[in-house]
Design a protein around this motif. Structure first.
Motif, PDB file in Angstrom:
ATOM      1  N   ASN A  14       0.825  -1.304  -0.090  1.00 39.37           N
ATOM      2  CA  ASN A  14       0.103   0.161   0.117  1.00 39.37           C
ATOM      3  C   ASN A  14       0.791   1.355  -0.067  1.00 39.37           C
ATOM      4  OD1 ASN A  14      -2.394  -1.442  -0.040  1.00 39.37           O
ATOM      5  ND2 ASN A  14      -2.628  -1.204   2.252  1.00 39.37           N
ATOM      6  N   GLU A  15       1.877   1.213   0.720  1.00 40.04           N
ATOM      7  CA  GLU A  15       2.771   2.548   0.888  1.00 40.04           C
ATOM      8  C   GLU A  15       3.226   2.791  -0.326  1.00 40.04           C
ATOM      9  OE1 GLU A  15       3.095  -0.131   2.814  1.00 40.04           O
ATOM     10  OE2 GLU A  15       1.986   0.831   4.833  1.00 40.04           O
ATOM     11  N   ALA A  16       3.732   1.974  -1.273  1.00 38.93           N
ATOM     12  CA  ALA A  16       4.432   2.153  -2.410  1.00 38.93           C
ATOM     13  C   ALA A  16       3.546   2.522  -3.467  1.00 38.93           C
ATOM     14  CB  ALA A  16       5.154   0.580  -2.913  1.00 38.93           C
ATOM     15  N   LEU A  17       2.289   2.061  -3.539  1.00 38.69           N
ATOM     16  CA  LEU A  17       1.224   2.200  -4.546  1.00 38.69           C
ATOM     17  C   LEU A  17       0.603   3.870  -4.245  1.00 38.69           C
ATOM     18  CD1 LEU A  17      -0.607  -1.133  -4.669  1.00 38.69           C
ATOM     19  CD2 LEU A  17       0.719  -0.119  -6.475  1.00 38.69           C
ATOM     20  N   ALA A  18       0.565   4.021  -3.042  1.00 37.95           N
ATOM     21  CA  ALA A  18       0.293   5.187  -2.349  1.00 37.95           C
ATOM     22  C   ALA A  18       1.252   6.323  -2.984  1.00 37.95           C
ATOM     23  CB  ALA A  18       0.041   5.554  -1.103  1.00 37.95           C
TER      24      ALA A  18
ATOM     25  N   PHE B  57       0.607   8.977  -5.912  1.00 33.14           N
ATOM     26  CA  PHE B  57       0.808  10.388  -5.482  1.00 33.14           C
ATOM     27  C   PHE B  57       1.497  11.285  -6.440  1.00 33.14           C
ATOM     28  CE2 PHE B  57       0.930  14.321  -2.965  1.00 33.14           C
ATOM     29  CZ  PHE B  57      -0.315  14.516  -2.589  1.00 33.14           C
ATOM     30  N   MET B  58       2.705  10.580  -6.753  1.00 34.15           N
ATOM     31  CA  MET B  58       3.589  11.236  -7.545  1.00 34.15           C
ATOM     32  C   MET B  58       3.214  11.253  -8.786  1.00 34.15           C
ATOM     33  SD  MET B  58       7.233   9.710  -5.838  1.00 34.15           S
ATOM     34  CE  MET B  58       7.477   8.521  -7.282  1.00 34.15           C
TER      35      MET B  58
ATOM     36  N   PHE C 119      -4.384  14.745   2.026  1.00 30.71           N
ATOM     37  CA  PHE C 119      -3.509  14.473   0.729  1.00 30.71           C
ATOM     38  C   PHE C 119      -2.334  15.535   0.999  1.00 30.71           C
ATOM     39  CE2 PHE C 119      -7.012  13.164  -2.383  1.00 30.71           C
ATOM     40  CZ  PHE C 119      -6.682  12.039  -1.983  1.00 30.71           C
ATOM     41  N   SER C 120      -2.655  16.701   1.491  1.00 27.15           N
ATOM     42  CA  SER C 120      -1.335  17.612   1.837  1.00 27.15           C
ATOM     43  C   SER C 120      -0.443  17.109   2.852  1.00 27.15           C
ATOM     44  CB  SER C 120      -2.135  18.901   2.344  1.00 27.15           C
ATOM     45  OG  SER C 120      -3.051  19.649   1.199  1.00 27.15           O
ATOM     46  N   ALA C 121      -0.967  16.579   3.905  1.00 27.64           N
ATOM     47  CA  ALA C 121      -0.249  15.942   4.866  1.00 27.64           C
ATOM     48  C   ALA C 121       0.672  14.956   4.249  1.00 27.64           C
ATOM     49  CB  ALA C 121      -0.964  15.380   6.160  1.00 27.64           C
ATOM     50  N   PHE C 122       0.180  14.105   3.286  1.00 29.98           N
ATOM     51  CA  PHE C 122       0.782  12.907   2.955  1.00 29.98           C
ATOM     52  C   PHE C 122       1.991  13.506   2.002  1.00 29.98           C
ATOM     53  CE2 PHE C 122       1.144   9.628  -0.435  1.00 29.98           C
ATOM     54  CZ  PHE C 122       1.610   8.363   0.497  1.00 29.98           C
ATOM     55  N   GLU C 123       1.552  14.646   0.999  1.00 28.58           N
ATOM     56  CA  GLU C 123       2.689  15.099   0.180  1.00 28.58           C
ATOM     57  C   GLU C 123       3.788  15.522   1.093  1.00 28.58           C
ATOM     58  OE1 GLU C 123       2.715  18.246  -3.371  1.00 28.58           O
ATOM     59  OE2 GLU C 123       1.228  18.488  -1.927  1.00 28.58           O
ATOM     60  N   PHE C 124       3.371  16.244   2.144  1.00 27.10           N
ATOM     61  CA  PHE C 124       4.677  16.859   3.052  1.00 27.10           C
ATOM     62  C   PHE C 124       5.345  15.446   3.659  1.00 27.10           C
ATOM     63  CE2 PHE C 124       6.264  17.999   7.233  1.00 27.10           C
ATOM     64  CZ  PHE C 124       6.974  19.348   6.866  1.00 27.10           C
TER      65      PHE C 124
ATOM     66  N   LEU D  72       5.915  12.720   2.204  1.00 24.24           N
ATOM     67  CA  LEU D  72       6.689  12.004   1.109  1.00 24.24           C
ATOM     68  C   LEU D  72       7.712  12.904   0.841  1.00 24.24           C
ATOM     69  CD1 LEU D  72       3.918  11.001  -1.619  1.00 24.24           C
ATOM     70  CD2 LEU D  72       5.541   9.784  -0.613  1.00 24.24           C
ATOM     71  N   LYS D  73       7.386  14.134   0.916  1.00 25.98           N
ATOM     72  CA  LYS D  73       8.997  15.007   0.575  1.00 25.98           C
ATOM     73  C   LYS D  73       9.904  14.647   1.423  1.00 25.98           C
ATOM     74  CE  LYS D  73       6.541  18.716  -1.661  1.00 25.98           C
ATOM     75  NZ  LYS D  73       6.007  20.138  -1.522  1.00 25.98           N
ATOM     76  N   ASP D  74       9.918  14.297   2.512  1.00 30.87           N
ATOM     77  CA  ASP D  74      10.800  13.920   3.739  1.00 30.87           C
ATOM     78  C   ASP D  74      11.086  12.494   3.537  1.00 30.87           C
ATOM     79  OD1 ASP D  74      10.740  16.509   4.837  1.00 30.87           O
ATOM     80  OD2 ASP D  74       9.352  15.789   6.355  1.00 30.87           O
ATOM     81  N   ASN D  75      10.345  11.574   2.985  1.00 28.50           N
ATOM     82  CA  ASN D  75      10.877   9.925   3.255  1.00 28.50           C
ATOM     83  C   ASN D  75      10.911   9.472   1.672  1.00 28.50           C
ATOM     84  OD1 ASN D  75      10.447  10.158   5.988  1.00 28.50           O
ATOM     85  ND2 ASN D  75       8.291   9.894   6.078  1.00 28.50           N
TER      86      ASN D  75
END
Length: 91
Positions: free
Chosen positions: A47-51, A55-56, A74-79, A81-84
């Protein structure tokens, strides 16, 4: 469909088949062991890789929803993602 579990089961099987075909086609010299292929497949379909991939590619913008909290999530997830994202792919 009385139960979406059966539909989800079929969808998971199709996803795994697509991941296996993608991996197989990219292993031109057949140097990857079956064990390594299993690990790569598991990584691709989690799930994490697919998300992250979805998103990308901007798929989140195509989701039709009525949940007012979803854009904030979505905004929190994008933030996050940028770190991880570099750690996820090992780069």
């Amino acid at each position: 469909v009385p139960s979406y579990q059966r539909l989800e089961w079929v969808g998971d099987a199709v996803l795994c088949l697509a991941a296996r075909e993608w991996l197989f086609c990219r292993d031109d010299n057949h140097s990857t062991s079956v064990g390594e292929l299993v690990v790569l497949e598991s990584t691709l379909v989690c799930n994490e890789a697919l998300a992250c991939i979805g998103f990308m590619k901007g798929l989140h913008r195509l989701i039709d929803h009525r949940d007012a909290k979803l854009p904030g999530r979505f905004s929190a997830f994008e933030f996050e993602l940028k770190d991880n994202v570099r750690g996820l792919w090992g780069t």
